[in-house]
Scaffold this motif. Structure first.
Motif, PDB file in Angstrom:
ATOM      1  N   SER A 167      30.300  -5.286  39.408  1.00 63.53           N
ATOM      2  CA  SER A 167      31.570  -4.598  39.635  1.00 63.53           C
ATOM      3  C   SER A 167      31.342  -3.238  40.278  1.00 63.53           C
ATOM      4  CB  SER A 167      32.327  -4.415  38.317  1.00 63.53           C
ATOM      5  OG  SER A 167      32.700  -5.647  37.789  1.00 63.53           O
TER       6      SER A 167
ATOM      7  N   ALA B 105      40.528  -9.454  42.522  1.00 61.03           N
ATOM      8  CA  ALA B 105      41.016  -8.096  42.259  1.00 61.03           C
ATOM      9  C   ALA B 105      42.278  -7.808  43.068  1.00 61.03           C
ATOM     10  CB  ALA B 105      39.929  -7.074  42.595  1.00 61.03           C
ATOM     11  N   THR B 106      42.329  -8.240  44.318  1.00 61.76           N
ATOM     12  CA  THR B 106      43.519  -7.975  45.126  1.00 61.76           C
ATOM     13  C   THR B 106      44.701  -8.822  44.660  1.00 61.76           C
ATOM     14  OG1 THR B 106      42.763  -9.543  46.817  1.00 61.76           O
ATOM     15  CG2 THR B 106      42.253  -7.199  47.161  1.00 61.76           C
TER      16      THR B 106
ATOM     17  N   ARG C  95      45.244  -9.564  41.482  1.00 61.14           N
ATOM     18  CA  ARG C  95      45.740  -8.820  40.315  1.00 61.14           C
ATOM     19  C   ARG C  95      46.565  -7.617  40.765  1.00 61.14           C
ATOM     20  NH1 ARG C  95      40.777 -10.317  38.305  1.00 61.14           N
ATOM     21  NH2 ARG C  95      39.759  -8.425  39.017  1.00 61.14           N
TER      22      ARG C  95
ATOM     23  N   ASN D 227      32.808  -2.253  43.827  1.00 59.37           N
ATOM     24  CA  ASN D 227      33.740  -1.127  43.864  1.00 59.37           C
ATOM     25  C   ASN D 227      33.279  -0.026  44.818  1.00 59.37           C
ATOM     26  OD1 ASN D 227      35.899  -1.942  42.256  1.00 59.37           O
ATOM     27  ND2 ASN D 227      34.798  -1.431  40.388  1.00 59.37           N
TER      28      ASN D 227
ATOM     29  N   SER E   4      39.809  -1.899  31.811  1.00 55.56           N
ATOM     30  CA  SER E   4      38.513  -2.361  32.293  1.00 55.56           C
ATOM     31  C   SER E   4      38.016  -3.530  31.449  1.00 55.56           C
ATOM     32  CB  SER E   4      37.483  -1.238  32.228  1.00 55.56           C
ATOM     33  OG  SER E   4      37.810  -0.222  33.126  1.00 55.56           O
TER      34      SER E   4
ATOM     35  N   LYS F 126      38.601  -4.857  36.612  1.00 53.35           N
ATOM     36  CA  LYS F 126      39.800  -4.438  35.872  1.00 53.35           C
ATOM     37  C   LYS F 126      40.712  -5.651  35.673  1.00 53.35           C
ATOM     38  CE  LYS F 126      39.589   0.315  36.583  1.00 53.35           C
ATOM     39  NZ  LYS F 126      38.252   0.503  36.840  1.00 53.35           N
ATOM     40  N   THR F 127      41.533  -5.578  34.654  1.00 46.87           N
ATOM     41  CA  THR F 127      42.515  -6.611  34.405  1.00 46.87           C
ATOM     42  C   THR F 127      43.836  -5.970  34.003  1.00 46.87           C
ATOM     43  OG1 THR F 127      42.912  -8.725  33.308  1.00 46.87           O
ATOM     44  CG2 THR F 127      41.933  -6.984  31.977  1.00 46.87           C
TER      45      THR F 127
ATOM     46  N   TRP G  71      36.300  -9.916  46.462  1.00 44.87           N
ATOM     47  CA  TRP G  71      37.400  -8.992  46.207  1.00 44.87           C
ATOM     48  C   TRP G  71      38.749  -9.691  46.037  1.00 44.87           C
ATOM     49  CZ3 TRP G  71      33.486  -7.740  49.669  1.00 44.87           C
ATOM     50  CH2 TRP G  71      32.716  -6.639  49.298  1.00 44.87           C
TER      51      TRP G  71
ATOM     52  N   PRO H  67      39.163  -1.594  42.019  1.00 37.48           N
ATOM     53  CA  PRO H  67      39.893  -2.662  41.352  1.00 37.48           C
ATOM     54  C   PRO H  67      39.030  -3.758  40.714  1.00 37.48           C
ATOM     55  CG  PRO H  67      39.914  -3.038  43.689  1.00 37.48           C
ATOM     56  CD  PRO H  67      39.227  -1.714  43.472  1.00 37.48           C
ATOM     57  N   VAL H  68      37.793  -3.865  41.136  1.00 38.56           N
ATOM     58  CA  VAL H  68      36.946  -4.940  40.603  1.00 38.56           C
ATOM     59  C   VAL H  68      36.508  -4.589  39.184  1.00 38.56           C
ATOM     60  CG1 VAL H  68      34.837  -6.269  40.972  1.00 38.56           C
ATOM     61  CG2 VAL H  68      36.157  -5.461  42.930  1.00 38.56           C
TER      62      VAL H  68
ATOM     63  N   TRP I 218      34.203  -1.319  48.180  1.00 31.47           N
ATOM     64  CA  TRP I 218      35.664  -1.264  48.289  1.00 31.47           C
ATOM     65  C   TRP I 218      36.137   0.167  48.537  1.00 31.47           C
ATOM     66  CZ3 TRP I 218      39.789  -4.420  48.628  1.00 31.47           C
ATOM     67  CH2 TRP I 218      41.046  -3.868  48.365  1.00 31.47           C
TER      68      TRP I 218
END
Length: 123
Positions: A66, A40-41, A43, A70, A58, A118-119, A37, A115-116, A73
């Protein structure tokens, strides 16, 4: 315009949000289990410090992993983080001047849920 909004956002609390996401990244990195994670955190830390002029999209590779990350998460962190951002959005939208900031909190709430995978891109 986005530069001015980002500066206002940062001064009025965006730096706190960014630092808290950075702290979450460090805590997750210390625990071996939390390593998936961390990207993602990180970002989210960047996005929550300077959200204006950027969007979250995404990525399409690794969807199965993912999805699993997620789900975990969401159960342990995502729902209450999203709830926090939604409460702030409601409080800001009532002031009318805070509407642009409320929109950013809604974006943060959506990305906080999953969040995983994603960009963040510049718009």
């Amino acid at each position: 315009m986005s530069t001015l909004l980002n500066l206002l956002w940062f001064v009025l609390g965006g730096w706190i949000s960014g630092l808290l996401w950075l702290l979450a990244s460090v805590i997750l990195a210390i625990t071996i289990i939390g390593l998936p994670w961390v990207p993602a955190t990180l970002r989210l830390a960047s996005f929550s410090a300077w959200p204006f002029g950027r969007a979250v999209v995404s990525r399409y590779h690794g969807q199965e992993v993912s999805l699993l990350l997620n789900i975990v998460w969401f159960v342990f962190a995502g729902w209450w983080l999203a709830l926090h951002h939604l409460v702030l959005a409601v409080l800001l939208v009532v002031t009318l001047i805070g509407i642009p900031f409320a929109i950013q909190h809604v974006k943060l709430a959506l990305i906080s849920l999953a969040p995983v995978g994603k960009t963040v891109i510049e718009v």
